[in-house]
Design a protein around this motif. Structure first.
Motif, mmCIF file in Angstrom:
data_model
loop_
_atom_site.group_PDB
_atom_site.id
_atom_site.type_symbol
_atom_site.label_atom_id
_atom_site.label_comp_id
_atom_site.label_asym_id
_atom_site.label_seq_id
_atom_site.Cartn_x
_atom_site.Cartn_y
_atom_site.Cartn_z
ATOM 1 N N GLY A 25 36.195 -20.779 9.215
ATOM 2 C CA GLY A 25 36.906 -19.524 9.438
ATOM 3 C C GLY A 25 36.906 -18.633 8.210
ATOM 4 O O GLY A 25 36.700 -17.420 8.301
ATOM 5 N N GLY A 26 37.148 -19.235 7.042
ATOM 6 C CA GLY A 26 37.150 -18.445 5.821
ATOM 7 C C GLY A 26 35.784 -17.875 5.496
ATOM 8 O O GLY A 26 35.663 -16.720 5.049
ATOM 9 N N GLU A 27 34.740 -18.664 5.727
ATOM 10 C CA GLU A 27 33.376 -18.183 5.480
ATOM 11 C C GLU A 27 33.008 -17.064 6.442
ATOM 12 O O GLU A 27 32.350 -16.083 6.062
ATOM 13 N N GLN A 28 33.463 -17.172 7.695
ATOM 14 C CA GLN A 28 33.198 -16.106 8.651
ATOM 15 C C GLN A 28 33.942 -14.828 8.276
ATOM 16 O O GLN A 28 33.431 -13.714 8.476
ATOM 17 N N GLN A 29 35.143 -14.968 7.717
ATOM 18 C CA GLN A 29 35.877 -13.774 7.302
ATOM 19 C C GLN A 29 35.161 -13.085 6.137
ATOM 20 O O GLN A 29 35.058 -11.854 6.082
ATOM 21 N N MET A 30 34.671 -13.889 5.187
ATOM 22 C CA MET A 30 33.875 -13.309 4.100
ATOM 23 C C MET A 30 32.646 -12.590 4.653
ATOM 24 O O MET A 30 32.295 -11.491 4.202
ATOM 25 N N LEU A 31 32.002 -13.208 5.635
ATOM 26 C CA LEU A 31 30.819 -12.604 6.245
ATOM 27 C C LEU A 31 31.166 -11.302 6.944
ATOM 28 O O LEU A 31 30.431 -10.309 6.838
ATOM 29 N N ALA A 32 32.291 -11.272 7.648
ATOM 30 C CA ALA A 32 32.696 -10.055 8.354
ATOM 31 C C ALA A 32 32.976 -8.919 7.367
ATOM 32 O O ALA A 32 32.595 -7.765 7.601
ATOM 33 N N ILE A 33 33.632 -9.237 6.252
ATOM 34 C CA ILE A 33 33.892 -8.211 5.236
ATOM 35 C C ILE A 33 32.580 -7.771 4.595
ATOM 36 O O ILE A 33 32.337 -6.577 4.386
ATOM 37 N N GLY A 34 31.717 -8.747 4.280
ATOM 38 C CA GLY A 34 30.423 -8.405 3.710
ATOM 39 C C GLY A 34 29.606 -7.514 4.622
ATOM 40 O O GLY A 34 28.956 -6.554 4.169
ATOM 41 N N ARG A 35 29.646 -7.807 5.919
ATOM 42 C CA ARG A 35 28.912 -6.973 6.888
ATOM 43 C C ARG A 35 29.453 -5.548 6.897
ATOM 44 O O ARG A 35 28.702 -4.577 6.979
ATOM 45 N N ALA A 36 30.786 -5.410 6.787
ATOM 46 C CA ALA A 36 31.388 -4.074 6.733
ATOM 47 C C ALA A 36 30.969 -3.324 5.472
ATOM 48 O O ALA A 36 30.834 -2.092 5.483
ATOM 49 N N LEU A 37 30.747 -4.053 4.395
ATOM 50 C CA LEU A 37 30.338 -3.415 3.144
ATOM 51 C C LEU A 37 28.882 -2.955 3.166
ATOM 52 O O LEU A 37 28.478 -2.126 2.343
ATOM 53 N N MET A 38 28.102 -3.488 4.084
ATOM 54 C CA MET A 38 26.678 -3.164 4.120
ATOM 55 C C MET A 38 26.413 -1.695 4.456
ATOM 56 O O MET A 38 25.339 -1.170 4.171
#
Length: 280
Positions: A160-173
């Motif tokens: 879950g934590g890794e997916q949250q990091m991924l979701a934030i990273g995707r938003a930063l793209m």
């Protein structure tokens, strides 16, 4: 970051940061009948972290959907008031155009593409900046080293934590100037919550990224925010600098779980007292 110069004697307080996002007295209705936001106004100054706090059903997520242009997909609409971004009225602008202008929303619940790799998830978020995707990927990996280590892994198998990091990273793209986060702590262990918010604070400090975050974890949100708003029933009931909100006895009692004598009174009685004394 370079420290701000001291004001000259007699020059008065420094000028406030200009607002990047201004929500002005908006009302939002779903299905042409359900009134959710009732004359809501807030400002997000450029370069600051702003926390929007409130209980379930207060209208926090609807506020972000109004700002990001996602209301029509849920049969919602802004029926009065206005929303401006970087001085431009975007009230009627569709969501993709808002992304191009620099707004990015990381939705509640993460919503990663489970069958794609970490790298492909990130690239999907950078479709509006495809020519610069490689450089932006390096930027995201710098702030989220764990994602760099698992770039070839399938997103559905991340924690879950890794997916949250991924979701934030995707938003930063999409290289936003305003990043909006909807409950980034939802369902995460306390240590992961601290890590996520530490990264948000570092992004703001190192790059000047403006952030609007909605949270029920008031203590953590206020620890990194510059300014805060508290919502109830579709309205802003209280706003102040984050430190002042964290020290406010009502906020401590109802959102931080400390102070007061709530154990000697019913929640209903205390809530009525709190409103009468401070917010009405």
């Amino acid at each position: 970051m370079t420290a701000a110069p001291e004001a000259a004697p007699g020059a008065g307080p420094p000028a406030a940061a200009p607002s990047l996002l201004s929500i002005n007295n908006i009302e939002v209705i779903y299905d042409e009948v359900i009134l959710v936001l009732r004359g809501l106004s807030l400002e997000v100054p450029k370069g600051q972290i702003v926390a929007l706090l409130g209980s379930n059903g207060a209208g926090k997520s609807t506020t972000l959907k109004a700002a990001s242009g996602l209301l029509p997909s849920e049969q919602g609409e802004v029926t009065s008031g206005s929303i401006s971004f970087a001085g431009e009225d975007i009230t009627k602008m569709d969501a993709p155009e808002r992304v191009k202008r620099g707004l990015s929303l990381c939705m509640e619940g993460r919503h990663v593409f489970p069958h794609l790799t970490v790298s492909d998830n990130l690239l999907a978020g950078g479709y509006t900046k495809a020519k610069e995707a490689g450089e932006t990927l390096d930027f995201v990996y710098e702030f989220f080293p764990k994602l760099a280590d698992m770039r070839a892994r399938t997103a559905g198998f991340l924690s879950g934590g890794e997916q949250q990091m991924l979701a934030i990273g995707r938003a930063l793209m999409s290289q936003p100037t305003l990043l909006m986060l909807d409950e980034p702590s939802l369902g995460l262990a306390p240590l992961l919550v601290e890590e996520i918010f530490a990264t948000i604070a570092k992004l703001n400090a190192d790059t000047g990224l403006t952030v609007l975050v909605i949270e029920q974890n008031a203590r953590t949100a206020l620890s990194v925010a510059h300014h805060g708003y508290i919502m109830e029933q579709g309205r802003i009931m209280l706003e102040d600098e984050a430190d002042a909100l964290a020290d406010n006895p009502d906020v401590k009692e109802f959102y931080l779980g400390v102070g007061g004598d709530a154990g000697k009174r019913s929640y209903r009685d205390v809530k009525h007292y709190r409103r009468r004394k401070r917010w009405l």
